[in-house]
Design an enzyme around this catalytic site. Structure first.
Site, PDB file in Angstrom:
ATOM      1  N   ASP A   1      -1.451  11.840  -0.772  1.00 23.33           N
ATOM      2  CA  ASP A   1      -0.807  10.586   0.020  1.00 23.33           C
ATOM      3  C   ASP A   1      -0.434   9.776  -1.024  1.00 23.33           C
ATOM      4  O   ASP A   1       0.700   9.649  -1.739  1.00 23.33           O
ATOM      5  CB  ASP A   1      -1.873  10.231   0.989  1.00 23.33           C
ATOM      6  CG  ASP A   1      -1.772   9.149   2.022  1.00 23.33           C
ATOM      7  OD1 ASP A   1      -0.425   9.112   2.250  1.00 23.33           O
ATOM      8  OD2 ASP A   1      -2.584   8.827   2.408  1.00 23.33           O
TER       9      ASP A   1
ATOM     10  N   ARG B   1       7.070   1.693  -2.460  1.00 22.23           N
ATOM     11  CA  ARG B   1       5.872   1.147  -2.472  1.00 22.23           C
ATOM     12  C   ARG B   1       5.360   0.891  -3.895  1.00 22.23           C
ATOM     13  O   ARG B   1       4.290   1.600  -4.038  1.00 22.23           O
ATOM     14  CB  ARG B   1       5.052   2.208  -1.766  1.00 22.23           C
ATOM     15  CG  ARG B   1       5.400   2.284   0.008  1.00 22.23           C
ATOM     16  CD  ARG B   1       4.252   2.750   0.532  1.00 22.23           C
ATOM     17  NE  ARG B   1       4.662   3.361   1.957  1.00 22.23           N
ATOM     18  CZ  ARG B   1       3.969   3.759   3.099  1.00 22.23           C
ATOM     19  NH1 ARG B   1       2.803   4.057   2.626  1.00 22.23           N
ATOM     20  NH2 ARG B   1       4.309   3.754   4.260  1.00 22.23           N
TER      21      ARG B   1
END
Length: 433
Positions: free
Chosen positions: A255, A311
């Site tokens: 993730d 991100r």
């Protein structure tokens, strides 16, 4: 009998509320209710009502630092040991670091500067890389150390690869200090810092992390509980405060590399080398969770390197100071967010990707320009190369604090030196690291 009852309870509660499932806690018993309440109080105590003072404090530490200052001993490369940023200057070029390990706890900067880790506890040595008992871990294993109730400063007896069978639940007041050994947390589950405070994670390689299937996992000496499936983050910070992640080399997790969510605050992520990943750092997981307005994070002296997509970080609600990082690769964008976070960027270096459509550093989501134009996203002394550009916004481009109080970070032109030693270091006793 107790074990049978908990497994039965798990089958009944696996479809419990979304909030509890999101926390990966299948049975939210009295222990977890107490931990969650304590964590909320810790967040309120760690929250700084005037975050500009923390920005100023951070920058004051580098105001007079010569980024090429030579200190005694040898470093990562030939020649004098170079302490190239204020965090490393505090400890790295001392040849007694192995006998004075806890000095490190004085060296953090930014919002995580008060993280104590296990400074008030004993030294615990990991001698056994195995992880085959999640309920009653053997003394000598990493899982045994991190689940003790007393503060501990955890070190490693030798080089090792630790493959975690399920997520590693780290208790309050722990330091995981990989200096002096080549330690890899790899090919297994993640590090979880949930509803705790004062944790330092330092000088590790964390990579190839997988999602764990869950089950019965010990989280302290007095408690074990049933966990649902873990996400596969490298480091998961959930409802935690006073956290410092420093000198970590990370890549290829299922993730995110680092996630901080659910009103986690007082966090510094520094001197890390991050590569080969899509979703790199997530700060706040839900637009609906307004408690993340308390989130305050410093991201400093990191190298965002090859194979990264987006991100770096992706923010919601809170206050993020992004200072003197080196962004040499991204495919979509570098810094993004939603729900009006304040993002103060100072002295970073952004090298735009070859793709003309991806050269913008910033990315706002779920808001029209008429809305995001009021978000405080600022860029000061950043170096933007190869067509990279930063779209600033906000009525107050100082981020809500006085420009007279804002001490300048080092300029983006200095970033190559400031981040030169990012990632896990090759430290050996009786010589500078």
């Amino acid at each position: 009998m107790e074990l049978y009852v908990k497994f039965f309870s798990f089958s009944l509660l696996v479809l419990a509320s979304a909030a509890l499932s999101y926390a990966h806690i299948a049975v939210f018993d009295d222990y977890w209710a107490k931990r969650a309440a304590e964590a909320r109080n810790n967040t309120l105590n760690a929250y700084v009502s005037d975050p500009g003072t923390v920005v100023n404090n951070f920058n004051a530490g580098s105001a007079n630092l010569s980024t090429r200052r030579s200190l005694r001993g040898k470093g990562k490369s030939d020649g004098p040991c170079l302490a190239t940023n204020p965090i490393d200057r505090c400890w790295r070029c001392r040849d007694d670091w192995a006998s004075d390990r806890k000095r490190l706890a004085r060296c953090a900067k930014g919002f995580g500067r008060t993280a104590l880790g296990g400074v008030q506890g004993q030294i615990y040595v990991v001698t056994d890389p195995s992880d085959d008992d999640l309920l009653d871990p053997r003394p000598g294993t990493l899982r045994y150390g991190v689940t003790r109730d007393a503060p501990l400063w955890i070190i490693f007896a030798r080089d090792m690869v630790i493959r975690l069978q399920q997520e590693l639940m780290i208790n309050n007041y722990k330091t995981i200090d990989g200096r002096g050994a080549n330690v890899h947390i790899a090919y297994g589950a993640s590090l979880t810092i949930q509803f705790v405070q004062h944790v330092i994670v330092h000088n590790l390689h964390i990579h190839d992390i997988k999602s764990g299937s869950g089950g019965n996992i010990r989280d302290s000496e007095q408690h074990w509980g049933i966990r649902t499936r873990s996400d596969g983050d490298g480091i998961s910070i959930f409802g935690a405060s006073n956290i410092w992640v420093d000198h970590i080399s990370m890549f290829n997790c299922a993730d995110g590399l680092i996630d901080a969510i659910e009103a986690s605050t007082a966090i510094t992520i520094s001197n890390c080398h991050l590569t080969r990943h899509n979703d790199v750092i997530l700060l706040g997981a839900s637009d609906a969770n307004s408690e993340d307005v308390k989130m305050q994070v410093t991201i400093a002296y990191n190298h965002f390197g090859q194979g990264l997509v987006q991100r770096m970080p992706r923010c919601r609600w809170g206050f993020v100071h992004v200072v003197n990082n080196d962004y040499t690769h991204w495919l979509m964008y570098a810094i993004g967010g939603s729900m009006h976070p304040t993002i103060i960027c100072q002295g970073n270096r952004y090298l735009g990707p070859p793709n003309q459509a991806a050269k913008e550093v910033t990315h706002r989501e779920y808001a029209e320009e008429s809305v995001w134009k009021n978000w405080n996203w600022t860029s000061e002394r950043d170096l933007q190369m190869n067509g990279a550009f930063f779209v600033q916004s906000g009525r107050d481009t100082t981020g809500g604090f006085s420009r007279q109080l804002l001490i300048k970070a080092k300029p983006g032109t200095a970033v190559g030196r400031l981040t030169r030693f990012s990632g896990a270091l090759n430290c050996r006793p009786n010589r500078p690291c």
